[in-house]
Motif scaffolding. Structure first.
Motif, PDB file in Angstrom:
ATOM      1  N   GLU A 195      19.052  18.276   3.626  1.00 21.93           N
ATOM      2  CA  GLU A 195      20.067  17.762   4.531  1.00 21.93           C
ATOM      3  C   GLU A 195      19.401  17.045   5.703  1.00 21.93           C
ATOM      4  N   PRO A 196      19.922  15.867   6.079  1.00 17.08           N
ATOM      5  CA  PRO A 196      19.347  15.175   7.240  1.00 17.08           C
ATOM      6  C   PRO A 196      19.569  15.970   8.516  1.00 17.08           C
ATOM      7  N   GLN A 197      18.585  15.971   9.370  1.00 22.04           N
ATOM      8  CA  GLN A 197      18.638  16.746  10.604  1.00 22.04           C
ATOM      9  C   GLN A 197      18.503  15.808  11.791  1.00 22.04           C
ATOM     10  N   TYR A 198      19.388  16.017  12.809  1.00 25.51           N
ATOM     11  CA  TYR A 198      19.409  15.182  14.004  1.00 25.51           C
ATOM     12  C   TYR A 198      19.252  16.081  15.222  1.00 25.51           C
ATOM     13  N   LYS A 199      18.588  15.547  16.253  1.00 26.92           N
ATOM     14  CA  LYS A 199      18.423  16.281  17.506  1.00 26.92           C
ATOM     15  C   LYS A 199      18.714  15.349  18.677  1.00 26.92           C
ATOM     16  N   ALA A 200      19.205  15.956  19.747  1.00 24.10           N
ATOM     17  CA  ALA A 200      19.576  15.177  20.924  1.00 24.10           C
ATOM     18  C   ALA A 200      18.341  14.798  21.724  1.00 24.10           C
ATOM     19  N   SER A 201      18.374  13.592  22.267  1.00 24.37           N
ATOM     20  CA  SER A 201      17.315  13.105  23.149  1.00 24.37           C
ATOM     21  C   SER A 201      17.964  12.722  24.474  1.00 24.37           C
ATOM     22  N   VAL A 202      17.683  13.489  25.526  1.00 22.71           N
ATOM     23  CA  VAL A 202      18.297  13.285  26.841  1.00 22.71           C
ATOM     24  C   VAL A 202      17.259  12.677  27.773  1.00 22.71           C
ATOM     25  N   SER A 203      17.564  11.499  28.327  1.00 23.17           N
ATOM     26  CA  SER A 203      16.648  10.812  29.230  1.00 23.17           C
ATOM     27  C   SER A 203      16.974  11.144  30.685  1.00 23.17           C
ATOM     28  N   LYS A 204      16.277  10.485  31.604  1.00 21.84           N
ATOM     29  CA  LYS A 204      16.507  10.731  33.030  1.00 21.84           C
ATOM     30  C   LYS A 204      17.855  10.183  33.486  1.00 21.84           C
ATOM     31  N   ASN A 205      18.383   9.212  32.735  1.00 24.15           N
ATOM     32  CA  ASN A 205      19.663   8.602  33.112  1.00 24.15           C
ATOM     33  C   ASN A 205      20.818   9.273  32.397  1.00 24.15           C
ATOM     34  N   ALA A 206      20.746  10.608  32.260  1.00 27.23           N
ATOM     35  CA  ALA A 206      21.791  11.333  31.533  1.00 27.23           C
ATOM     36  C   ALA A 206      23.147  11.236  32.227  1.00 27.23           C
ATOM     37  N   SER A 207      23.150  10.962  33.536  1.00 25.90           N
ATOM     38  CA  SER A 207      24.431  10.886  34.245  1.00 25.90           C
ATOM     39  C   SER A 207      25.262   9.686  33.820  1.00 25.90           C
ATOM     40  N   LEU A 208      24.642   8.706  33.161  1.00 27.60           N
ATOM     41  CA  LEU A 208      25.389   7.537  32.712  1.00 27.60           C
ATOM     42  C   LEU A 208      26.199   7.814  31.454  1.00 27.60           C
ATOM     43  N   CYS A 209      26.014   9.006  30.861  1.00 30.76           N
ATOM     44  CA  CYS A 209      26.707   9.356  29.627  1.00 30.76           C
ATOM     45  C   CYS A 209      27.447  10.674  29.853  1.00 30.76           C
ATOM     46  N   THR A 210      28.685  10.719  29.388  1.00 31.73           N
ATOM     47  CA  THR A 210      29.507  11.913  29.545  1.00 31.73           C
ATOM     48  C   THR A 210      29.928  12.420  28.181  1.00 31.73           C
ATOM     49  N   CYS A 211      29.715  13.730  27.929  1.00 36.29           N
ATOM     50  CA  CYS A 211      30.096  14.346  26.657  1.00 36.29           C
ATOM     51  C   CYS A 211      31.128  15.439  26.945  1.00 36.29           C
ATOM     52  N   SER A 212      32.002  15.666  25.990  1.00 31.64           N
ATOM     53  CA  SER A 212      33.070  16.651  26.155  1.00 31.64           C
ATOM     54  C   SER A 212      33.015  17.696  25.053  1.00 31.64           C
ATOM     55  N   ASP A 213      33.843  18.770  25.238  1.00 31.70           N
ATOM     56  CA  ASP A 213      33.986  19.852  24.263  1.00 31.70           C
ATOM     57  C   ASP A 213      32.632  20.491  23.942  1.00 31.70           C
ATOM     58  N   ALA A 214      32.271  20.526  22.648  1.00 34.71           N
ATOM     59  CA  ALA A 214      31.060  21.244  22.219  1.00 34.71           C
ATOM     60  C   ALA A 214      29.774  20.608  22.733  1.00 34.71           C
ATOM     61  N   TYR A 215      29.796  19.315  23.029  1.00 33.31           N
ATOM     62  CA  TYR A 215      28.594  18.615  23.480  1.00 33.31           C
ATOM     63  C   TYR A 215      28.583  18.422  24.996  1.00 33.31           C
ATOM     64  N   ALA A 216      29.393  19.211  25.718  1.00 32.56           N
ATOM     65  CA  ALA A 216      29.474  19.027  27.170  1.00 32.56           C
ATOM     66  C   ALA A 216      28.150  19.372  27.841  1.00 32.56           C
ATOM     67  N   ASN A 217      27.464  20.391  27.342  1.00 35.45           N
ATOM     68  CA  ASN A 217      26.165  20.817  27.918  1.00 35.45           C
ATOM     69  C   ASN A 217      25.007  20.501  26.969  1.00 35.45           C
ATOM     70  N   LEU A 218      25.016  19.339  26.400  1.00 33.19           N
ATOM     71  CA  LEU A 218      23.976  18.938  25.438  1.00 33.19           C
ATOM     72  C   LEU A 218      22.627  18.809  26.139  1.00 33.19           C
ATOM     73  N   LYS A 219      21.616  19.461  25.583  1.00 32.44           N
ATOM     74  CA  LYS A 219      20.270  19.428  26.155  1.00 32.44           C
ATOM     75  C   LYS A 219      19.300  18.748  25.192  1.00 32.44           C
ATOM     76  N   ASN A 220      18.176  18.410  25.730  1.00 33.28           N
ATOM     77  CA  ASN A 220      17.151  17.737  24.931  1.00 33.28           C
ATOM     78  C   ASN A 220      16.626  18.669  23.839  1.00 33.28           C
ATOM     79  N   GLY A 221      16.692  18.229  22.571  1.00 35.00           N
ATOM     80  CA  GLY A 221      16.228  19.027  21.449  1.00 35.00           C
ATOM     81  C   GLY A 221      17.314  19.796  20.738  1.00 35.00           C
ATOM     82  N   ASP A 222      18.538  19.783  21.250  1.00 35.78           N
ATOM     83  CA  ASP A 222      19.636  20.475  20.574  1.00 35.78           C
ATOM     84  C   ASP A 222      20.019  19.735  19.295  1.00 35.78           C
ATOM     85  N   ILE A 223      20.410  20.509  18.280  1.00 34.85           N
ATOM     86  CA  ILE A 223      20.848  19.910  17.022  1.00 34.85           C
ATOM     87  C   ILE A 223      22.216  19.268  17.229  1.00 34.85           C
ATOM     88  N   CYS A 224      22.388  18.078  16.700  1.00 37.57           N
ATOM     89  CA  CYS A 224      23.645  17.348  16.869  1.00 37.57           C
ATOM     90  C   CYS A 224      24.023  16.648  15.575  1.00 37.57           C
TER      91      CYS A 224
END
Length: 459
Positions: free
Chosen positions: A136-165
């Motif tokens: 199965e293909p595996q994906y992980k989140a990559s959060v940069s310093k400009n994370a404030s420019l992106c807003t996520c809701s529900d399950a991805y509201a607290n998405l951190k660098n390295g989390d599976i997505c």
């Protein structure tokens, strides 16, 4: 000129040449001892002068003189000890040429094992690619310093660098902070990192590697057994004209019919040794970052031991296949008989092995160099430019090097037939010497030339 006269002539020529080298080295040493050059001459800025400066020192020629003298003495002592055995080795090489000439199909036989081995390599590569694509293909989140420019809701509201997505859910739940209709670009991303295969796939990869080595060694063993059977049949026939026309075909049938289990067992032993070597290489790669001299020394000793063990097992397997082709026994019995026979004639084994290896190496080298020289002359001649006026080679030596390597590989394959013939006839010769006595009931099967060297004859 018989073998003994030829051997004495070649020995005399080499002794004279070695003696001249000793004399020349002594003459240079004596000259530079009495006429030392100044240090200003020796210290030149370029590399060529630096290398040449070593050969204008008396000490350098003294070292060369000692080395050449030691080599000459060792060679003379070895020749004096092994002179009769070297003559036998040369005679066996001649017998091997006769055996190959009587079974010309054996020269072309290595082509078929090569084709099968190429098919095995291709199949193993395809199997590896197929196994590498399972999972199965595996994906992980990559959060940069400009994370404030992106807003996520529900399950991805607290998405951190390295989390599976999941990229589909990520595109729905994450958007630009200023505009919900624009997806996030660069600030937070859901990146593909690879496949997550099932655990059983790793076992299949191991099986693929083991099967690859086992099949490759099995095919090589099959070729050796077939050639050994053909040449053994030729030796144990007193009248060589009585050797059947389909001698090689009969050997292939016997190998298929009776000896596949022997080949599988022998090739499995080599496969296990090779897998152990691969494991040691893997461990060595993992321990490099620790930079421990003790572990490096231990692994180096283990690798050297496994390499020596594998080469010894290959040598014993080769002789076991020959004995199996002669007597038809199983692998262990054939290996035991071959080992005992070789140990009873260890000096002859050393003389034959080194003599044949040296002669075959020179033959392959001269053939490859000759072909490379012909190709170089052709590529730099006017004939080539006349036939190919629009082709201009900037570096013809590159093509010549590839031709040399290809010619050497091909020559190695076909000279393997001669090497197998000599090894088979050698074991047959040793068996003949121990089993027979030249009487009417037990006549010698060796050639008259070998009987003349050993001072034997059939009554």
């Amino acid at each position: 000129m018989d073998d003994q006269k030829l051997f004495k002539f070649c020995l005399s020529v080499n002794v004279v040449r070695s003696g001249f080298r000793v004399y020349f080295s002594y003459h240079q040493y004596d000259f530079y001892s009495k006429n030392p050059l100044s240090e200003q001459y020796k210290l030149q800025p370029n590399l060529r002068s630096l290398i040449s400066s070593y050969f204008v020192e008396a000490r350098t020629w003294l070292y060369i003189l000692i080395a050449i003298a030691v080599v000459l003495v060792v060679i003379l002592l070895l020749v004096l000890v092994f002179r009769k055995r070297i003559v036998i080795a040369i005679a066996l090489i001649k017998e091997g040429s006769k055996a190959v000439s009587s079974n010309l199909t054996t020269v072309l036989f290595p082509i078929f094992p090569w084709i099968v081995q190429a098919a095995v390599i291709l199949l193993s590569i395809l199997m590896f690619l197929y196994l590498a694509s399972i999972g199965e293909p595996q994906y992980k989140a990559s959060v940069s310093k400009n994370a404030s420019l992106c807003t996520c809701s529900d399950a991805y509201a607290n998405l951190k660098n390295g989390d599976i997505c999941d990229p589909g859910i990520f595109n729905k739940l994450c958007h630009d902070t200023n505009n919900r209709n624009i997806q996030c670009h660069g600030s937070i991303s859901c990146l593909y990192i690879g496949l997550n295969p099932p655990r059983i796939v790793q076992y299949f990869k191991i099986i693929n590697v083991v099967g690859f080595f086992w099949l490759v060694f099995f095919i090589s063993a099959f070729a050796e057994m077939v050639l050994a059977g053909a040449f053994a049949r030729w030796y144990w026939t007193i009248r060589k004209d009585d050797v059947p026309f389909f001698n090689l075909t009969n050997s292939i049938y016997r190998t298929f019919r009776f000896h596949l289990g022997t080949l599988a067992f022998g090739s499995l032993i080599i496969t296990i040794c090779r897998i152990i070597r691969l494991i040691l290489e893997y461990i060595d790669g993992k321990l490099k970052k620790y930079d421990n001299e003790l572990t490096k020394a231990i692994l180096c000793c283990c690798r050297c031991f496994c390499w020596c063990l594998e080469n010894f097992l290959k040598f014993m397997n080769r002789n076991a296949y020959i004995m199996c082709a002669i007597h038809g026994k199983n692998f262990l019995s054939s290996a035991k008989d071959a080992f005992n026979l070789l140990m009873r004639n260890v000096l002859r084994v050393i003389a034959l092995d080194k003599t044949t290896d040296f002669l075959f190496f020179l033959s392959k080298l001269f053939i490859s160099l000759g072909m490379a020289a012909v190709c170089y002359v052709y590529l730099t001649s006017e004939i080539f430019h006349q036939h190919f006026p629009h082709v201009f080679l900037h570096y013809p030596l590159a093509q010549v090097v590839f031709i040399f390597l290809g010619t050497y590989i091909i020559a190695t394959v076909f000279f393997g037939v001669y090497s197998m013939a000599v090894d088979t006839l050698f074991l047959c010769f040793l068996e003949d010497c121990e089993r027979n006595d030249g009487s009417a009931d037990r006549p010698y099967f060796m050639s008259k030339q070998l009987m003349k060297i050993l001072h034997k004859n059939n009554k």
